[in-house]
Structures are given as structure tokens and as C-alpha cells.
Write an enzyme that holds these catalytic residues in place. Structure first.
Site, mmCIF file in Angstrom:
data_model
loop_
_atom_site.group_PDB
_atom_site.id
_atom_site.type_symbol
_atom_site.label_atom_id
_atom_site.label_comp_id
_atom_site.label_asym_id
_atom_site.label_seq_id
_atom_site.Cartn_x
_atom_site.Cartn_y
_atom_site.Cartn_z
ATOM 1 N N TYR A 61 16.935 -45.176 -93.993
ATOM 2 C CA TYR A 61 17.977 -43.988 -94.326
ATOM 3 C C TYR A 61 16.551 -43.379 -93.042
ATOM 4 O O TYR A 61 15.678 -42.503 -93.820
ATOM 5 C CB TYR A 61 16.969 -43.372 -95.691
ATOM 6 C CG TYR A 61 18.042 -43.186 -97.131
ATOM 7 C CD1 TYR A 61 19.159 -43.265 -97.569
ATOM 8 C CD2 TYR A 61 17.258 -45.077 -97.133
ATOM 9 C CE1 TYR A 61 19.502 -43.827 -98.048
ATOM 10 C CE2 TYR A 61 17.978 -45.531 -98.683
ATOM 11 C CZ TYR A 61 19.422 -44.707 -98.977
ATOM 12 O OH TYR A 61 19.796 -45.972 -100.399
ATOM 13 N N PRO A 81 27.064 -40.521 -102.260
ATOM 14 C CA PRO A 81 26.232 -41.861 -102.364
ATOM 15 C C PRO A 81 24.921 -41.895 -101.498
ATOM 16 O O PRO A 81 24.581 -42.812 -101.126
ATOM 17 C CB PRO A 81 27.052 -42.033 -100.998
ATOM 18 C CG PRO A 81 27.601 -41.513 -99.605
ATOM 19 C CD PRO A 81 28.140 -40.710 -100.998
ATOM 20 N N LYS A 83 23.739 -43.898 -106.767
ATOM 21 C CA LYS A 83 23.682 -43.563 -107.998
ATOM 22 C C LYS A 83 25.420 -43.446 -108.886
ATOM 23 O O LYS A 83 24.880 -44.146 -109.530
ATOM 24 C CB LYS A 83 23.373 -42.120 -108.329
ATOM 25 C CG LYS A 83 21.397 -41.923 -108.059
ATOM 26 C CD LYS A 83 21.027 -42.851 -108.979
ATOM 27 C CE LYS A 83 19.591 -43.433 -108.471
ATOM 28 N NZ LYS A 83 18.901 -44.401 -108.381
#
Length: 394
Positions: free
Chosen positions: A201, A293, A297
Site C-alpha cells: 500500500y 476497498p 473489508k
């Protein structure tokens, strides 16, 4: 026609609920608006919490997942071009996540239901619930040119954000909470090896980026783009160039590019309705809540809804515990709002907001840096990422 539990929607939540109830000897019938091949072809998320992995095993549909799924004990966060490892296993006492595509979960569940003789009616049109506030609810729908009436004890609305289940509840009976974000995710799927063994990320001044995967040979990548961005302006070459610009140099150099096999832009929103039930109609998954997103979850929240309703219905049919029915919404919402908070936080920390001033940007960077470099902060991220525990039904 009659059944005990009528399920609207043959996505993963409807199919999983159907499989669990079928295995427990509770009769179900699933109604799906789309054709079976359309349902199989939907490309969605692929990170499963430990709770969902355990639930799939409980349902007896984990054989292929346990062979082909990729267990991830951590992931990477990128800030200022530096990778920081979030060690899920060490920070949560041994928990992890499973990378296994939602498409594969759906296929496994469809196969299991067919093998078990469960009934799913695909291309069932104009489904409409009736008398949901009574102890004899029923549905009408059109199937193969005929109008059909289906009597049941309970109705599970697993038909997504745009489905009929939530729309069948009087608007004045629901309270809606929503936040729409000013950007979307441009995603591609490619048959190329992942750039990193774990998910990455990345926060970057040009926008967020995510490096994900479906298998050791299939990758899924995302870029933050303006919400109204035209998809046809993004060639594969432009996508790969932009992705490289948002990744640390060491990852950009290792990135293997190739032709996309799927490309789409998904808007981001947070959405919750309260309550998640109306009489004997229960809302599950996207019918009741949407999360960005970023925190992985969406599918996992649907699984926790399934677990809650399944365990309540088990006690209703086996022990006569009808008092538990009215607790469904409150139990689900406690977990939903915690997941909404985490998804909102991850989205707020990692994305660039066009309206944010310099002060807000520095605050976000400082907060993310604190969480990354603090053991307590990393533990908070890790325990939310692997998934908070399911609430016991008592």
C-alpha cells in the site's frame, strides 16, 4: 413453492449462507437475477480475514482455497518512498490473511451447492418480498416465463447495494449513513508475477497505489484516479508508467508489465443502513453496508453477517430461540462500524484529497508516520487488518 430460508442473491454471501444452512439440515432456496456465468465472471476482492477462512472451512468448501490460496503473514506500507513492514502474525499472536480471489470463492461455493443438491434459480426476474413483518413472509418472482410465489420462514437479502432487498424496506424505517470519496480506483488484472511477495500500500503525492495479487502468476494493481476519469484514456502503457512513478525505485525496477486482461474504475464510498433487518427480512453484505476497498473489508464483512445470521437461525430452528432474531442487526452493526472506521482511516491516510490544504496533508502524513513507527500503532493496524473477532451468539 415453499422453503425455510429464502435467499436473494447468489454472490458469495448468499451462497455461503445457503451452504452452511444446507449442511445444518435447514432448507434454502436461492434466487439470482443474473445468469450463472455472469456471477462466475465477476472480478472482486481477494484478501480473506482469518474469520472468513475459518467459516469457509466450516462450510466444507475450503479444499481448493487451502491448496491454492496464499497465506500472508504481513504487508507493506510505503511513506516517503520507504517500505515499512506490518508483521501481522507477530503483532496479532499468530493470525494472518489469505489471498484467494472472490471469483474463486464464488466458484467453489457454486460447485458445492450443486453437488449438495441445493436449489439456485438463476435469471429469476422481478423478485419481490411480501409480508416481511409477519411470521409468514413470502416472495414473488418470474422464472422461465412463469409467475411464482415462494413461501418461507425468513428472507436473507444478499443481493448487493443495488438489489431489491433493501429497496423493499420502507424508506422511513431505515437510517442511511454515507460518505462518497472524490476519487476512484483504476484497477487492472494481468498475468504477470507480483512485484512483491506481499501486498504493498503506497502513499504518494501523485496518489495512492496498491500492488496486490491473485496467484504467483497473476497480479492485481490499483491507482487512485479522479472519480470521473475516462477509462478509455488509460492505455496499458500509461498505467504501468504511472504505477512505476508511485512506487519506490527498488519496486519499480522489479515490476513486470504485460497486457491487461481486465481493466476498470471503481468509485469509493462508505455506506451503512440501520437497522439491518425489517421483520423477517435480514440484510447481509453490500445490501447493508459498503466500505472503501482500502482496508480489504467488504467481502469479509459480508462473511461476518453470514456467520451471525447462520448461528442465530441454528438456535431458532434447534432451540426455539426466536428472541435472538431481533439481535441480528445490533450484533452485526457493532462489527460493521469498527470495519467502517478502519477502512475510512486507511483511505484517509493513504490517499490524496484534492480539497485538502497543506496543514491537513501534513497532519495525515504525521499520523501515518506515527502508526508505522510505533509498535502500538502497528499492532492497531494489524489487528484490524486480520479482522476483529466474531461476536458470540448466546
Amino acid at each position: 413453492m415453499k422453503t425455510q430460508v429464502a435467499i436473494i442473491g447468489a454472490g458469495p454471501s448468499g451462497l455461503l449462507l445457503g451452504q452452511l444452512l444446507h449442511n445444518a439440515g435447514i432448507q434454502t432456496l436461492i434466487l439470482e437475477r443474473q445468469a450463472a456465468n455472469y456471477v462466475k465472471g465477476r472480478i472482486r476482492a481477494g484478501v480473506l480475514e482469518q474469520g472468513m477462512v475459518d467459516l469457509l472451512r466450516e462450510a466444507g468448501v475450503s479444499r481448493r482455497m487451502d491448496v491454492e490460496g496464499l497465506v500472508h503473514d504481513g504487508f507493506e506500507l510505503v511513506l516517503n518512498g520507504q517500505l515499512s513492514h506490518i508483521d501481522l502474525k507477530a503483532l496479532t499472536g499468530g493470525q494472518s490473511v489469505m489471498v484467494y480471489g472472490q471469483t474463486e470463492v464464488t466458484r467453489d461455493l457454486m460447485t458445492a451447492r450443486a453437488d449438495a443438491g441445493g436449489v439456485t434459480l438463476y435469471e429469476a426476474r422481478n423478485v419481490q418480498p411480501h409480508d416481511m413483518k409477519t411470521d409468514r413472509p413470502w416472495l414473488t418472482f418470474e422464472y422461465q416465463g412463469e409467475r411464482v410465489r415462494l413461501g418461507c420462514d425468513y428472507i436473507a437479502g444478499c443481493d448487493g447495494f443495488h438489489g431489491v432487498a433493501r429497496q423493499s424496506i420502507p424508506a422511513q424505517s431505515l437510517k442511511v449513513f454515507e460518505r462518497v470519496y472524490p476519487f476512484g480506483w483504476l484497477g487492472i488484472l494481468a498475468d504477470t508475477p507480483p512485484v512483491h511477495p506481499e501486498l504493498v500500500y503506497a502513499k504518494h503525492p501523485r496518489g495512492f497505489a496498491l500492488c496486490s495479487m491473485r496467484s504467483p502468476t497473476r497480479s492485481r494493481y490499483y491507482l487512485q484516479v479522479p472519480v470521473q476519469e475516462p477509462l478509455d484514456e488509460w492505455s496499458d502503457e500509461r498505467f504501468w508508467d504511472e504505477l512505476k512513478s508511485r512506487l519506490p525505485g527498488e519496486l519499480a525496477q522489479r515490476l513486470v508489465t504485460g497486457p491487461s486482461i481486465e481493466k476498470s474504475i471503481a468509485p469509493l464510498r462508505s455506506f451503512v443502513v440501520e437497522p439491518m433487518q425489517y421483520g423477517r427480512l435480514f440484510l447481509l453484505g453490500d445490501a447493508a453496508h459498503i466500505v472503501p476497498p482500502t482496508g480489504a473489508k467488504g467481502l469479509n464483512l459480508a462473511a461476518s453477517d453470514v456467520s451471525t445470521l447462520y448461528r442465530i437461525l441454528l438456535k431458532v430452528y434447534r432451540e426455539g430461540r426466536v428472541d435472538l432474531l431481533e439481535k441480528y442487526s445490533a450484533i452485526c452493526l457493532r462489527r460493521v462500524w469498527k470495519a467502517e472506521r478502519f477502512s475510512w482511516w486507511m483511505t484517509s491516510m493513504l490517499h490524496e484529497f484534492p480539497e485538502a490544504d497543506g496543514f491537513s496533508q501534513r497532519i495525515a502524513e504525521s499520523e501515518l508516520a506515527y502508526f508505522i513507527h510505533s509498535e502500538a500503532g502497528r499492532k492497531t493496524i494489524a489487528e484490524n487488518y486480520v479482522g476483529l473477532p466474531y461476536e458470540a451468539i448466546e
